[in-house]
Enzyme design. Structure first.
Site, PDB file in Angstrom:
ATOM      1  CE1 TYR A  74      -4.049   1.995   0.378  1.00  0.00           C
ATOM      2  CE2 TYR A  74      -2.523   3.448   1.539  1.00  0.00           C
ATOM      3  CZ  TYR A  74      -3.738   3.246   0.897  1.00  0.00           C
ATOM      4  OH  TYR A  74      -4.627   4.275   0.774  1.00  0.00           O
ATOM      5  CG  PHE A 126      -7.522  17.381 -24.307  1.00  0.00           C
ATOM      6  CD1 PHE A 126      -7.625  16.859 -25.580  1.00  0.00           C
ATOM      7  CD2 PHE A 126      -7.876  16.572 -23.230  1.00  0.00           C
ATOM      8  CE1 PHE A 126      -8.068  15.558 -25.796  1.00  0.00           C
ATOM      9  CE2 PHE A 126      -8.315  15.270 -23.437  1.00  0.00           C
ATOM     10  CZ  PHE A 126      -8.411  14.762 -24.729  1.00  0.00           C
ATOM     11  CB  THR A 127     -12.370  17.126 -23.899  1.00  0.00           C
ATOM     12  OG1 THR A 127     -11.467  16.022 -23.782  1.00  0.00           O
ATOM     13  CG2 THR A 127     -12.729  17.296 -25.382  1.00  0.00           C
ATOM     14  CG  ASP A 217      -1.675  17.989 -21.710  1.00  0.00           C
ATOM     15  OD1 ASP A 217      -1.088  16.890 -21.653  1.00  0.00           O
ATOM     16  OD2 ASP A 217      -2.865  18.093 -22.051  1.00  0.00           O
ATOM     17  CE  LYS A 260      -4.051  10.186 -24.280  1.00  0.00           C
ATOM     18  NZ  LYS A 260      -4.824  10.265 -23.037  1.00  0.00           N
ATOM     19  NE  ARG A 384     -12.095  14.590 -29.708  1.00  0.00           N
ATOM     20  CZ  ARG A 384     -11.938  14.204 -28.438  1.00  0.00           C
ATOM     21  NH1 ARG A 384     -10.730  13.998 -27.946  1.00  0.00           N
ATOM     22  NH2 ARG A 384     -12.963  14.039 -27.651  1.00  0.00           N
ATOM     23  CG  PHE A 451     -16.647  13.900 -26.365  1.00  0.00           C
ATOM     24  CD1 PHE A 451     -16.470  15.049 -25.603  1.00  0.00           C
ATOM     25  CD2 PHE A 451     -15.755  12.862 -26.216  1.00  0.00           C
ATOM     26  CE1 PHE A 451     -15.416  15.134 -24.693  1.00  0.00           C
ATOM     27  CE2 PHE A 451     -14.696  12.941 -25.321  1.00  0.00           C
ATOM     28  CZ  PHE A 451     -14.541  14.086 -24.552  1.00  0.00           C
TER      29      PHE A 451
HETATM   30  N1  F0G Z   1      -4.317  15.914 -22.440  1.00  0.00           N
HETATM   31  C1  F0G Z   1      -4.312  15.474 -23.698  1.00  0.00           C
HETATM   32  C2  F0G Z   1      -3.619  16.272 -24.752  1.00  0.00           C
HETATM   33  C3  F0G Z   1      -4.948  14.279 -24.024  1.00  0.00           C
HETATM   34  O1  F0G Z   1      -4.924  13.847 -25.290  1.00  0.00           O
HETATM   35  C4  F0G Z   1      -5.602  13.546 -22.991  1.00  0.00           C
HETATM   36  C5  F0G Z   1      -6.314  12.325 -23.313  1.00  0.00           C
HETATM   37  C6  F0G Z   1      -5.577  14.050 -21.689  1.00  0.00           C
HETATM   38  C7  F0G Z   1      -4.919  15.235 -21.451  1.00  0.00           C
HETATM   39  C8  F0G Z   1      -6.271  13.348 -20.554  1.00  0.00           C
HETATM   40  O2  F0G Z   1      -5.630  12.182 -20.202  1.00  0.00           O
HETATM   41  O3  F0G Z   1      -7.275  10.358 -20.745  1.00  0.00           O
HETATM   42  O4  F0G Z   1      -5.312   9.947 -19.265  1.00  0.00           O
HETATM   43  O5  F0G Z   1      -7.205  11.308 -18.455  1.00  0.00           O
HETATM   44  N2  F0G Z   1      -6.656  12.010 -24.469  1.00  0.00           N
HETATM   45  C9  F0G Z   1      -7.301  10.794 -24.871  1.00  0.00           C
HETATM   46  C10 F0G Z   1      -7.499  10.824 -26.360  1.00  0.00           C
HETATM   47  C11 F0G Z   1      -8.520  10.438 -24.102  1.00  0.00           C
HETATM   48  O6  F0G Z   1      -8.144   9.903 -26.867  1.00  0.00           O
HETATM   49  O7  F0G Z   1      -7.007  11.730 -27.027  1.00  0.00           O
HETATM   50  P1  F0G Z   1      -6.410  10.886 -19.639  1.00  0.00           P
END
Ligand code: F0G
Length: 459
Positions: A74, A126-127, A217, A260, A384, A451
């Site tokens: 842990y 980014f979303t 990021d 990624k 997108r 989305f």
């Molecule tokens: N920033 C970027 C540029 C991303 O592409 C993503 C995730 C995140 C932050 C968030 O990271 O998913 O680990 O919480 N992108 C994925 C995509 C979901 O399909 O582009 P996460």
């Protein structure tokens, strides 16, 4: 004459995962049942999965060996220290807080640094990143260069910040209202476009002048570094690993989705250089993610990440990774399919407005196109565009992004060149039959990140 060599993969295949083809009739039913949203399809009904490059990489035999070395204590897992060491060595940040994935880190840093009424400039949104900024009381401000919103511009560094836009917003709102500037490497929503080191250095100068932090990021930093090596003056002789480090050292903190670049299925981290921010983050992580030596990750996953970070910055690896994406992009371009230029590093982005010019943006052209490609070949892609862009926080109206895209995201080390050919054939076929395609209407809309779960019907 100078010899050229193709981007062939620097590995061989040791294990395979069978995939199965479905019929067109099956797929018509599956996509209808999924509300014409590719996020709601079952993976078993997908032939080639280009939904995302997130958590979908093939791990190396070294990484799988690392999985067996998981220390699932842990507290104080040995694997945490390996991961921390890799982050310090390859990225250069001082303090590390593990999180379950990127958005966990975004949540922590937003809660710590953003106050109600603040503004957060960034090189495109980014979303999840923007949502966490907004949930913390901030407002995102786009300061990316105009070329980024133009799918036809061939500019090499579309991830660059417009320095005038940035300085204007600082002067207008006051530096005390800007907790940090968010810099993404690469810019996902612009089509996987890199920022140049020259531009990042200018952003650093400007933010130093006003005493503002840069939060990085760094989700696809190695891919960004590769583009710098290839196309920015003065970096040909530098390794991707050196360039990655140089990028990171120009920033104060980083959020990472390890799913990624870093070649693992799950995980992320927040990395900071400021000891006070570190103490706050280390405390907050136990509320939302887990103890500060695992933050939602299993020990084995931290070990795979430590190894993945090292593999991700190797020149041979990244050359083949980006090379495969470029191969697909070039093929589609040759066929006359409208895509975002230049070709990105993690995927090829179709320009849905140009692909389906007879549909207005209210008819969700990118959502429609993603569904059509799936029906044609079982290739799963992602919208997108207007659906991803969500609604304006104040007025509640749809945001109408200039870019209305379908992303063909290539998982790392997973598919072959023959798969790329099949994908290109299918997109070409849909393109040649585009006049018959009708749009969609939204029949269910969730409150957050719509989305992922929105549902549609054919018009
Ligand atoms: N920033 C970027 C540029 C991303 O592409 C993503 C995730 C995140 C932050 C968030 O990271 O998913 O680990 O919480 N992108 C994925 C995509 C979901 O399909 O582009 P996460």
């Amino acid at each position: 004459m100078e010899r050229t060599r193709s981007w062939a993969e620097p590995y061989k295949i040791k294990m395979v995962e069978p995939v199965f083809m479905t019929t067109r009739k099956d797929r018509e039913k599956f996509i209808r049942e999924a509300g014409y949203n590719t996020f709601l399809l079952k993976s078993k009904d997908v032939y080639i999965d280009l939904l995302t490059d997130s958590g979908t990489s093939a791990m190396s035999d070294r990484q799988w060996a690392g999985i067996m070395m998981g220390d699932e204590a842990y507290a104080g897992s040995e694997n945490f220290y390996h991961m921390e060491e890799a982050i310090q060595k390859y990225y250069g940040y001082k303090y590390v807080i593990p999180t379950h994935q990127g958005r966990g880190a975004e949540h922590l840093i937003s809660q710590i640094l953003i106050k109600k009424g603040d503004f957060v400039p960034g090189n495109m949104y980014f979303t999840t990143t923007r949502l966490h900024q907004e949930l913390a009381g901030g407002t995102f401000v786009d300061v990316i260069i105009d070329e980024a919103h133009d799918s036809e511009s061939d500019f090499r560094f579309k991830g660059n910040v417009n320095l005038e836009k940035l300085e204007t917003i600082i002067k207008e709102k006051g530096a005390d209202k800007i907790p940090y500037v968010c810099i993404a490497t690469t810019v996902n929503m612009a089509g996987g476009q890199p920022i140049s080191l020259e531009n990042l250095k200018e952003v650093r100068k400007l933010t130093h002048k006003y005493n503002i932090k840069i939060v990085h990021d760094m989700t696809r930093v190695a891919e960004n570094a590769y583009m710098i090596q290839q196309y920015e003056k003065g970096y040909k002789e530098k390794s991707v690993a050196e360039i990655v480090k140089e990028i990171c050292l120009l920033t104060d903190a980083a959020t990472m989705s390890s799913k990624k670049d870093a070649l693992v299925s799950i995980g992320g981290f927040l990395a900071v250089n400021d000891p006070e921010v570190f103490e706050q983050a280390r405390n907050l992580v136990v509320v939302y993610e887990g103890l500060h030596t695992y933050g939602g990750m299993a020990g084995r996953d931290m070990e795979a990440l430590a190894i993945g970070i090292k593999e991700s910055v190797q020149d041979d690896h990244i050359r083949a990774r980006v090379g495969q994406v470029q191969y697909l992009g070039e093929k589609l371009k040759k066929a006359g399919v409208p895509i975002v230029n230049p070709i990105g590093t993690h995927g090829v982005f179709l320009d849905a407005k140009k692909f389906l010019p007879h549909l207005t943006q209210d008819m969700f052209p990118a959502q429609t196109l993603a569904a059509e490609i799936y029906v044609d070949s079982g290739v799963r892609t992602m919208e997108r565009g207007i659906v991803s862009a969500g609604r304006n926080k104040t007025t509640g109206a749809h945001n109408y992004p200039k870019l209305e895209l379908v992303r063909l995201t290539i998982p790392r080390r997973v598919y072959t060149q023959a798969h790329m050919d099949v994908i290109a054939e299918s997109v070409e076929y849909v393109y040649n039959n585009r006049a018959t395609i009708k749009g969609l209407k939204m029949v269910f809309e969730p409150k957050y990140l719509r989305f992922f779960q929105a549902r549609f019907e054919k018009l």
